[in-house]
Write an enzyme that holds these catalytic residues in place. Structure first.
Site, PDB file in Angstrom:
ATOM      1  N   ASP A 133     -87.100  84.435  15.349  1.00  0.00           N
ATOM      2  CA  ASP A 133     -88.252  84.325  14.458  1.00  0.00           C
ATOM      3  C   ASP A 133     -89.512  84.050  15.287  1.00  0.00           C
ATOM      4  O   ASP A 133     -89.588  83.060  16.011  1.00  0.00           O
ATOM      5  CB  ASP A 133     -88.020  83.199  13.457  1.00  0.00           C
ATOM      6  CG  ASP A 133     -88.945  83.292  12.264  1.00  0.00           C
ATOM      7  OD1 ASP A 133     -90.134  83.600  12.454  1.00  0.00           O
ATOM      8  OD2 ASP A 133     -88.482  83.064  11.127  1.00  0.00           O
ATOM      9  N   SER A 182     -92.614  85.733   7.622  1.00  0.00           N
ATOM     10  CA  SER A 182     -91.193  86.035   7.816  1.00  0.00           C
ATOM     11  C   SER A 182     -90.538  86.593   6.564  1.00  0.00           C
ATOM     12  O   SER A 182     -89.519  87.287   6.660  1.00  0.00           O
ATOM     13  CB  SER A 182     -90.440  84.764   8.252  1.00  0.00           C
ATOM     14  OG  SER A 182     -90.888  84.325   9.502  1.00  0.00           O
ATOM     15  N   ASP A 241     -84.476  79.299   4.014  1.00  0.00           N
ATOM     16  CA  ASP A 241     -85.726  79.721   4.642  1.00  0.00           C
ATOM     17  C   ASP A 241     -85.832  81.249   4.583  1.00  0.00           C
ATOM     18  O   ASP A 241     -84.847  81.950   4.350  1.00  0.00           O
ATOM     19  CB  ASP A 241     -85.771  79.213   6.078  1.00  0.00           C
ATOM     20  CG  ASP A 241     -87.188  79.099   6.609  1.00  0.00           C
ATOM     21  OD1 ASP A 241     -88.119  78.956   5.796  1.00  0.00           O
ATOM     22  OD2 ASP A 241     -87.365  79.142   7.836  1.00  0.00           O
ATOM     23  N   GLU A 380     -80.154  83.964  13.155  1.00  0.00           N
ATOM     24  CA  GLU A 380     -81.575  83.686  13.385  1.00  0.00           C
ATOM     25  C   GLU A 380     -81.757  82.476  14.281  1.00  0.00           C
ATOM     26  O   GLU A 380     -81.214  81.398  14.014  1.00  0.00           O
ATOM     27  CB  GLU A 380     -82.297  83.424  12.062  1.00  0.00           C
ATOM     28  CG  GLU A 380     -83.786  83.126  12.267  1.00  0.00           C
ATOM     29  CD  GLU A 380     -84.440  82.414  11.096  1.00  0.00           C
ATOM     30  OE1 GLU A 380     -85.675  82.530  10.956  1.00  0.00           O
ATOM     31  OE2 GLU A 380     -83.738  81.738  10.317  1.00  0.00           O
ATOM     32  N   ASP A 385     -90.262  80.233  16.150  1.00  0.00           N
ATOM     33  CA  ASP A 385     -91.445  80.350  15.304  1.00  0.00           C
ATOM     34  C   ASP A 385     -92.009  78.987  14.929  1.00  0.00           C
ATOM     35  O   ASP A 385     -93.212  78.748  15.032  1.00  0.00           O
ATOM     36  CB  ASP A 385     -91.085  81.133  14.035  1.00  0.00           C
ATOM     37  CG  ASP A 385     -92.225  81.173  13.033  1.00  0.00           C
ATOM     38  OD1 ASP A 385     -93.217  81.872  13.306  1.00  0.00           O
ATOM     39  OD2 ASP A 385     -92.123  80.500  11.992  1.00  0.00           O
ATOM     40  N   HIS A 389     -95.750  77.688  15.842  1.00  0.00           N
ATOM     41  CA  HIS A 389     -96.772  77.247  14.894  1.00  0.00           C
ATOM     42  C   HIS A 389     -97.399  75.935  15.346  1.00  0.00           C
ATOM     43  O   HIS A 389     -98.606  75.713  15.174  1.00  0.00           O
ATOM     44  CB  HIS A 389     -96.176  77.083  13.500  1.00  0.00           C
ATOM     45  CG  HIS A 389     -96.068  78.354  12.735  1.00  0.00           C
ATOM     46  ND1 HIS A 389     -97.161  79.086  12.334  1.00  0.00           N
ATOM     47  CD2 HIS A 389     -94.982  79.032  12.272  1.00  0.00           C
ATOM     48  CE1 HIS A 389     -96.768  80.165  11.675  1.00  0.00           C
ATOM     49  NE2 HIS A 389     -95.449  80.161  11.627  1.00  0.00           N
ATOM     50  N   ASP A 427     -89.072  88.968  13.600  1.00  0.00           N
ATOM     51  CA  ASP A 427     -89.647  89.455  12.348  1.00  0.00           C
ATOM     52  C   ASP A 427     -91.148  89.675  12.477  1.00  0.00           C
ATOM     53  O   ASP A 427     -91.736  90.504  11.811  1.00  0.00           O
ATOM     54  CB  ASP A 427     -89.337  88.492  11.192  1.00  0.00           C
ATOM     55  CG  ASP A 427     -89.462  87.036  11.614  1.00  0.00           C
ATOM     56  OD1 ASP A 427     -89.942  86.779  12.738  1.00  0.00           O
ATOM     57  OD2 ASP A 427     -89.081  86.159  10.829  1.00  0.00           O
ATOM     58  N   HIS A 428     -91.761  88.923  13.385  1.00  0.00           N
ATOM     59  CA  HIS A 428     -93.193  89.050  13.666  1.00  0.00           C
ATOM     60  C   HIS A 428     -93.439  88.385  15.014  1.00  0.00           C
ATOM     61  O   HIS A 428     -92.534  87.792  15.605  1.00  0.00           O
ATOM     62  CB  HIS A 428     -94.036  88.373  12.580  1.00  0.00           C
ATOM     63  CG  HIS A 428     -93.660  86.938  12.383  1.00  0.00           C
ATOM     64  ND1 HIS A 428     -94.011  85.949  13.280  1.00  0.00           N
ATOM     65  CD2 HIS A 428     -92.914  86.321  11.434  1.00  0.00           C
ATOM     66  CE1 HIS A 428     -93.518  84.790  12.879  1.00  0.00           C
ATOM     67  NE2 HIS A 428     -92.840  84.986  11.771  1.00  0.00           N
ATOM     68  N   HIS A 540     -99.304  83.633  12.903  1.00  0.00           N
ATOM     69  CA  HIS A 540     -98.659  84.835  13.430  1.00  0.00           C
ATOM     70  C   HIS A 540     -99.706  85.825  13.920  1.00  0.00           C
ATOM     71  O   HIS A 540    -100.854  85.809  13.488  1.00  0.00           O
ATOM     72  CB  HIS A 540     -97.815  85.505  12.344  1.00  0.00           C
ATOM     73  CG  HIS A 540     -96.802  84.611  11.731  1.00  0.00           C
ATOM     74  ND1 HIS A 540     -96.231  84.862  10.507  1.00  0.00           N
ATOM     75  CD2 HIS A 540     -96.249  83.451  12.163  1.00  0.00           C
ATOM     76  CE1 HIS A 540     -95.358  83.908  10.221  1.00  0.00           C
ATOM     77  NE2 HIS A 540     -95.364  83.035  11.209  1.00  0.00           N
TER      78      HIS A 540
END
Length: 603
Positions: A133, A182, A241, A380, A385, A389, A427-428, A540
């Site tokens: 992620d 996500s 999630d 995952e 991720d 953040h 995913d990004h 992101h």
């Protein structure tokens, strides 16, 4: 001269009225034959059914769309002074191009779909999809330097992902924004349909109810309905999630975690491992976040699942004697591998026995591989991720190393089971880059300790115990890593050994400002943010996502792809075929509607 001016005036008058009616699925949708979806038309005014003509390839729409349900016409949808038409849980039986034309009161709307058949013969028996992620290029590069080292410009070793033979780039944008999250990115992987930010397995329509948007059938549901294969979901985040939920869920808002828990139960993946037990527990139990008395721990047990809650119990699982497994190792997200394995900072005190992603994956493979018909497993590494953040690159890259070691577990399995396709991607992305090193021995303030170009030289991390992680994350010459998008925060250029970085706090006006906790750190420098004051953390990026693969069907990973294309690669590899099977009610929601009479043209 008058005649010359009259011609363009006539052209304007005779142009058709601008269409405002919206059709779902949207234009350029690609749809697997036999996969379920909801067909919806949102009119921009209240209409009489007799006013509308709805045709697909020139035929009445409900003769083309296969469904066991009745057409629903809603004269005034949710008080919006506009009508809507639904035909839920439909599918297309034939491959080919489809044009949907809606005409009402002089307004015309048209969308085009492309439907495809999957092959008659499967390339792969199993598919393992590994998601990092937020995984970005810098995460990969940093993981390699930290894990393997670098000497005279050459890496001292290779990551498991470095030797995957097929590679491509994925576009991650959503239907409502170039920037994404996500939920809809993973949903695109799992349904083959693009969607909007925060949406899981639905098109974001104008409905107020989060569970009453046009649904798409996620891969987890599709596999359970059309095959005898097993389904596994593994994450170090809450299993509700966005990324794990997308395997089975349908909701406009990813935050509906209590409802997603019920969707997971209804879908019944054979293996479900991660965090998020707070949404499984009834409201009267300590740690619960539910607002009802539903007890999903007991419900899973009564459905034949073995339920475990720590790493020690996970190690005792015998795949040959376990058919269904639920493992919940934290009320929320698991702690990062950096905190769990390397830092004695008290962050894991409440849950001291959490498993590694590698351990969860190995057990999942042991259980799922008992099915002679094969399986789909989604794994995952979520905390890449979540740490990014927080602008906490050390924790993000530690989770990247763990993801890569998880891939090594999957590659070992595939070496013994060559009919397994492995796909690795994120995913990004995040806007993160390594620009050099930080050298504590350099004179001057914090900024002068940053070395770039030839002054960067080499970091001095070591891995003497060969576990793939640096023995010490706080060495004297560290990577210099920066994020492109950030709120106000204090930069320390040092790892946060006492817990994950929390860069911001709120001021009296409710704006996010730099967290004074880090102000007293030696040489801490205030960085004025480049995000709106409403942003509490990094965001992101829109950068393309790298995707890699190995195994049967991997050759289809190449060039530039949309994220929705990955679904087709998976279902084609598994040759999931349309059949006359009992209909899967895609989390069907009760709704008061008016029956559609045959007065509507095309009904």
């Amino acid at each position: 001269m008058k005649f010359r001016y009259l011609l363009p005036t006539l052209a304007i008058i005779t142009q058709p009225v601008m269409a405002k009616n919206i059709i779902y699925p949207i234009d350029r949708a690609t749809i697997m034959t036999g996969a379920k979806f909801d067909f919806k038309i949102e009119f921009d005014e209240i209409i009489n059914p007799a006013q509308a003509s709805i045709l697909i390839n020139g035929k009445k729409f409900n003769t083309v769309l296969s469904s066991d349900n009745q057409v629903e016409f809603i004269a005034n949808e949710e008080g919006k002074n506009a009508s809507a038409l639904w035909l839920r849980n439909v599918s297309l039986k034939q491959a080919g191009d489809y044009q949907v034309q809606v005409s009402v009161n002089g307004k015309q709307s048209t969308v085009n779909w492309s439907a495809y058949n999957t092959p008659n013969k499967a390339q792969a028996k199993n598919v393992i999809l590994i998601i990092g992620d937020g995984l970005s290029i810098a995460h990969r590069t940093g993981a390699r330097i930290l894990s393997k080292g670098i000497t005279e410009g050459k890496a001292n070793g290779r990551l498991a992902m470095d030797d995957l033979p097929y590679m491509g780039l994925i576009g991650t944008s959503s239907t409502d924004s170039i920037a994404t999250d996500s939920a809809n990115t993973m949903s695109a992987y799992m349904t083959g349909h693009k969607s909007a930010v925060n949406a899981l397995g639905v098109y974001a329509s104008r409905s107020n109810d989060n569970f009453n948007h046009p649904k798409q059938e996620p891969l987890g549901q599709l596999i359970k309905r059309l095959t005898k294969k097993s389904v596994g979901i593994v994450s170090d985040a809450e299993v509700q999630d966005a990324t794990p939920a997308a395997v089975v869920a349908n909701t406009r808002r990813r935050s509906e975690k209590a409802a997603i828990t019920e969707m997971l139960f209804n879908a019944k993946p054979d293996v479900l491992l991660g965090g998020g037990s707070a949404y499984f527990l009834p409201q009267h139990m300590a740690g619960s976040k539910r607002k009802d008395d539903k007890d999903f721990i007991t419900a899973f047990k009564n459905s034949g699942y073995r339920v475990i809650s720590n790493a020690s119990q996970l190690k005792q699982i015998d795949g040959k004697n376990t058919k269904k497994l639920l493992g919940l190792f934290h009320t929320g997200n698991l702690n990062t591998v950096l905190d769990r394995r390397f830092l004695n900072n008290g962050s894991t005190a409440k849950f001291p026995d959490q498993p590694d992603l590698t351990e969860m994956t190995k057990t999942a493979l042991d259980v799922l591989s008992q099915n002679k018909d094969g399986f789909f497993l989604m794994v995952e590494s979520a905390l890449i991720d979540k740490a990014s953040h927080s602008l906490d690159w050390e924790r993000a890259m530690a989770s990247t190393i763990m993801m890569d070691q998880t891939l090594a577990v999957a590659k070992d399995f595939a070496a013994k089971n060559p009919d397994t396709l492995i796909i690795v991607t994120g995913d990004h992305t995040h806007g993160i880059s390594i620009i050099g090193t930080v050298d504590d021995n350099k004179a001057g303030n914090l900024r002068e300790k940053i070395g770039v170009y030839q002054d960067a030289k080499w970091p001095n991390y070591e891995d003497k115990n060969n576990d793939g992680y640096p023995d010490d994350w706080n060495v004297s010459k560290r990577l210099a890593v920066f994020f492109a998008a950030y709120p106000d925060y204090y930069e320390t250029l040092r790892p946060k050994l006492d817990g994950q970085f929390n860069p911001t706090t709120k001021d009296a006006q409710g704006n996010y400002i730099a967290n004074d906790k880090y102000k007293t750190t030696t040489d801490a420098a205030l960085r004025s943010g480049n995000l709106p004051r409403s942003a509490d953390s990094g965001v992101h990026s829109v950068d393309d996502m790298v995707v890699q693969a190995i195994g049967p069907g991997a050759e289809n990973i190449r060039g530039y792809m949309e994220n929705s294309d990955l679904f087709k690669i998976i279902v084609n590899a598994l040759a999931i075929k349309y059949c006359q099977c009992p209909s899967n009610q895609i989390n069907k929601v009760n709704q008061t509607t008016n029956p559609l009479h045959h007065s509507m043209k095309g009904a």
